[in-house]
Scaffold this motif. Structure first.
Motif, PDB file in Angstrom:
ATOM      1  N   THR A   9       0.860  -1.174   0.000  1.00 50.34           N
ATOM      2  CA  THR A   9       0.000   0.000   0.000  1.00 50.34           C
ATOM      3  C   THR A   9       0.898   1.225   0.000  1.00 50.34           C
ATOM      4  O   THR A   9       1.817   1.327   0.814  1.00 50.34           O
ATOM      5  N   SER A  10       0.640   2.136  -0.942  1.00 50.39           N
ATOM      6  CA  SER A  10       1.456   3.345  -1.042  1.00 50.39           C
ATOM      7  C   SER A  10       0.558   4.555  -1.249  1.00 50.39           C
ATOM      8  O   SER A  10      -0.613   4.425  -1.617  1.00 50.39           O
ATOM      9  N   ALA A  11       1.132   5.751  -1.022  1.00 47.09           N
ATOM     10  CA  ALA A  11       0.374   6.988  -1.186  1.00 47.09           C
ATOM     11  C   ALA A  11       0.146   7.292  -2.665  1.00 47.09           C
ATOM     12  O   ALA A  11      -0.878   7.853  -3.043  1.00 47.09           O
ATOM     13  N   VAL A  12       1.115   6.943  -3.506  1.00 48.30           N
ATOM     14  CA  VAL A  12       1.021   7.150  -4.955  1.00 48.30           C
ATOM     15  C   VAL A  12       1.437   5.850  -5.646  1.00 48.30           C
ATOM     16  O   VAL A  12       2.040   4.978  -5.031  1.00 48.30           O
ATOM     17  N   ALA A  13       1.123   5.758  -6.933  1.00 49.25           N
ATOM     18  CA  ALA A  13       1.503   4.561  -7.696  1.00 49.25           C
ATOM     19  C   ALA A  13       3.022   4.429  -7.724  1.00 49.25           C
ATOM     20  O   ALA A  13       3.743   5.422  -7.898  1.00 49.25           O
ATOM     21  N   LEU A  14       3.513   3.203  -7.545  1.00 44.75           N
ATOM     22  CA  LEU A  14       4.947   2.952  -7.528  1.00 44.75           C
ATOM     23  C   LEU A  14       5.458   2.684  -8.941  1.00 44.75           C
ATOM     24  O   LEU A  14       4.763   2.075  -9.758  1.00 44.75           O
ATOM     25  N   SER A  15       6.679   3.118  -9.212  1.00 45.09           N
ATOM     26  CA  SER A  15       7.296   2.851 -10.506  1.00 45.09           C
ATOM     27  C   SER A  15       7.751   1.388 -10.555  1.00 45.09           C
ATOM     28  O   SER A  15       7.799   0.706  -9.531  1.00 45.09           O
ATOM     29  N   LEU A  27       8.861  -1.039  -7.432  1.00 46.43           N
ATOM     30  CA  LEU A  27       8.261  -2.364  -7.209  1.00 46.43           C
ATOM     31  C   LEU A  27       9.334  -3.441  -7.177  1.00 46.43           C
ATOM     32  O   LEU A  27       9.256  -4.380  -6.380  1.00 46.43           O
ATOM     33  N   GLN A  28      10.347  -3.312  -8.025  1.00 45.50           N
ATOM     34  CA  GLN A  28      11.446  -4.273  -8.041  1.00 45.50           C
ATOM     35  C   GLN A  28      12.209  -4.229  -6.712  1.00 45.50           C
ATOM     36  O   GLN A  28      12.586  -5.273  -6.173  1.00 45.50           O
ATOM     37  N   GLN A  29      12.419  -3.023  -6.164  1.00 48.24           N
ATOM     38  CA  GLN A  29      13.083  -2.893  -4.864  1.00 48.24           C
ATOM     39  C   GLN A  29      12.255  -3.569  -3.762  1.00 48.24           C
ATOM     40  O   GLN A  29      12.810  -4.232  -2.884  1.00 48.24           O
ATOM     41  N   VAL A  66       3.210  -9.358  -6.192  1.00 49.61           N
ATOM     42  CA  VAL A  66       2.896  -8.082  -5.560  1.00 49.61           C
ATOM     43  C   VAL A  66       1.470  -7.662  -5.898  1.00 49.61           C
ATOM     44  O   VAL A  66       1.063  -7.676  -7.053  1.00 49.61           O
ATOM     45  N   SER A  67       0.727  -7.308  -4.861  1.00 47.94           N
ATOM     46  CA  SER A  67      -0.609  -6.746  -5.003  1.00 47.94           C
ATOM     47  C   SER A  67      -0.520  -5.309  -4.491  1.00 47.94           C
ATOM     48  O   SER A  67      -0.117  -5.095  -3.346  1.00 47.94           O
ATOM     49  N   THR A  68      -0.846  -4.331  -5.328  1.00 48.08           N
ATOM     50  CA  THR A  68      -0.681  -2.933  -4.924  1.00 48.08           C
ATOM     51  C   THR A  68      -2.020  -2.255  -4.674  1.00 48.08           C
ATOM     52  O   THR A  68      -3.017  -2.572  -5.313  1.00 48.08           O
ATOM     53  N   LYS A  69      -1.996  -1.328  -3.728  1.00 51.47           N
ATOM     54  CA  LYS A  69      -3.154  -0.491  -3.416  1.00 51.47           C
ATOM     55  C   LYS A  69      -2.657   0.928  -3.210  1.00 51.47           C
ATOM     56  O   LYS A  69      -1.522   1.125  -2.755  1.00 51.47           O
ATOM     57  N   ILE A  70      -3.496   1.890  -3.499  1.00 51.24           N
ATOM     58  CA  ILE A  70      -3.170   3.301  -3.291  1.00 51.24           C
ATOM     59  C   ILE A  70      -3.999   3.802  -2.107  1.00 51.24           C
ATOM     60  O   ILE A  70      -5.211   3.605  -2.064  1.00 51.24           O
ATOM     61  N   ASP A  71      -3.324   4.446  -1.147  1.00 53.25           N
ATOM     62  CA  ASP A  71      -3.995   5.048   0.006  1.00 53.25           C
ATOM     63  C   ASP A  71      -3.361   6.408   0.261  1.00 53.25           C
ATOM     64  O   ASP A  71      -2.299   6.499   0.895  1.00 53.25           O
ATOM     65  N   PRO A  72      -3.989   7.488  -0.227  1.00 52.06           N
ATOM     66  CA  PRO A  72      -3.402   8.821  -0.057  1.00 52.06           C
ATOM     67  C   PRO A  72      -3.216   9.236   1.403  1.00 52.06           C
ATOM     68  O   PRO A  72      -2.408  10.110   1.705  1.00 52.06           O
ATOM     69  N   ASP A  73      -3.932   8.594   2.340  1.00 53.16           N
ATOM     70  CA  ASP A  73      -3.800   8.918   3.763  1.00 53.16           C
ATOM     71  C   ASP A  73      -2.420   8.568   4.321  1.00 53.16           C
ATOM     72  O   ASP A  73      -2.057   9.043   5.400  1.00 53.16           O
ATOM     73  N   VAL A 118       5.567   3.493   2.063  1.00 53.40           N
ATOM     74  CA  VAL A 118       4.798   2.282   1.768  1.00 53.40           C
ATOM     75  C   VAL A 118       4.546   1.467   3.030  1.00 53.40           C
ATOM     76  O   VAL A 118       5.276   1.587   4.010  1.00 53.40           O
ATOM     77  N   VAL A 119       3.516   0.644   2.951  1.00 53.41           N
ATOM     78  CA  VAL A 119       3.244  -0.373   3.967  1.00 53.41           C
ATOM     79  C   VAL A 119       3.238  -1.698   3.219  1.00 53.41           C
ATOM     80  O   VAL A 119       2.506  -1.859   2.243  1.00 53.41           O
ATOM     81  N   ILE A 120       4.092  -2.630   3.651  1.00 54.07           N
ATOM     82  CA  ILE A 120       4.205  -3.930   2.991  1.00 54.07           C
ATOM     83  C   ILE A 120       3.709  -4.986   3.968  1.00 54.07           C
ATOM     84  O   ILE A 120       4.189  -5.074   5.097  1.00 54.07           O
ATOM     85  N   LYS A 121       2.761  -5.794   3.496  1.00 57.37           N
ATOM     86  CA  LYS A 121       2.221  -6.874   4.327  1.00 57.37           C
ATOM     87  C   LYS A 121       2.516  -8.192   3.636  1.00 57.37           C
ATOM     88  O   LYS A 121       2.114  -8.417   2.497  1.00 57.37           O
TER      89      LYS A 121
END
Length: 183
Positions: free
Chosen positions: A117-123, A127-129, A145-152, A157-160
């Motif tokens: 989960t990130s504030a903006v879309a990751l490049s 994502l490779q990092q 990898v499953s990505t989500k955007i959370d502007p809050d 990033v938060v990685i689970k």
């Protein structure tokens, strides 16, 4: 509303059966791609989910719709599996069955699922990092990898991964600073 324990108990044997079919025909990855596509279709269309869940709609109508959705080019084993679920009145559990199949496939391939989960879309480089970091932590062969955007989150990033959470977000850092100041 479906009970989670009952859903898991119903979906597990069907997912294992689907994996068995896929393994015996060397189609595990193809079925995985099809499962991801079907899950996104189901989660993106409440009408489709409601139609398949409705017990008052004739099984033949559901089968015709599924044949149209998957198309003639779809793998016959997977198409027959979907039709079998209609016959067994288990098509309402299609999404949990497919999710369980993907979990079994990840286990088979020694792949872990990282929910990022990130504030903006990751490049792609970012994502490779993330993938490299998760491989280093989990010692898995591969990372999905499953990505989500959370502007809050403000930033970071938060990685689970499973039950492990790595909070490298600005919101998380601010929360930790607040807790330290409160003490």
């Amino acid at each position: 509303m479906k009970n989670n324990a009952a859903t898991a108990e119903i979906s597990q044997p069907y997912a294992q059966a689907l994996l068995s079919i896929a393994q015996s025909n060397n189609l595990t990855d193809e079925f995985g791609a099809d499962a991801r596509t079907l899950i996104s279709l189901l989660s993106g269309s409440q009408e489709l989910q409601n139609y398949l869940d409705n017990p008052f709609i004739a099984p033949e109508n559901k089968k015709n719709l599924l044949k149209q959705v998957v198309g003639e080019g779809a793998n016959p084993y997977l198409r027959n599996f979907l039709l079998f679920l209609v016959d067994r009145r288990r098509i309402a559990f299609l999404e949990p069955i497919l999710e369980q199949y993907l979990a079994l496939l990840r286990q088979l391939n020694q792949t872990v699922l990282a929910e990022v989960t990130s504030a903006v879309a990751l490049s792609d480089a970012q994502l490779q990092q993330v993938k490299e970091k998760v491989v280093a932590i989990t010692k898995a062969r591969e990372v999905e990898v499953s990505t989500k955007i959370d502007p809050d989150l403000i930033g970071g990033v938060v990685i689970k991964v499973g039950s492990q959470v790595i909070d490298a977000s600005i919101r998380g850092q601010l929360r930790r600073i607040s807790l330290r100041l409160a003490n």
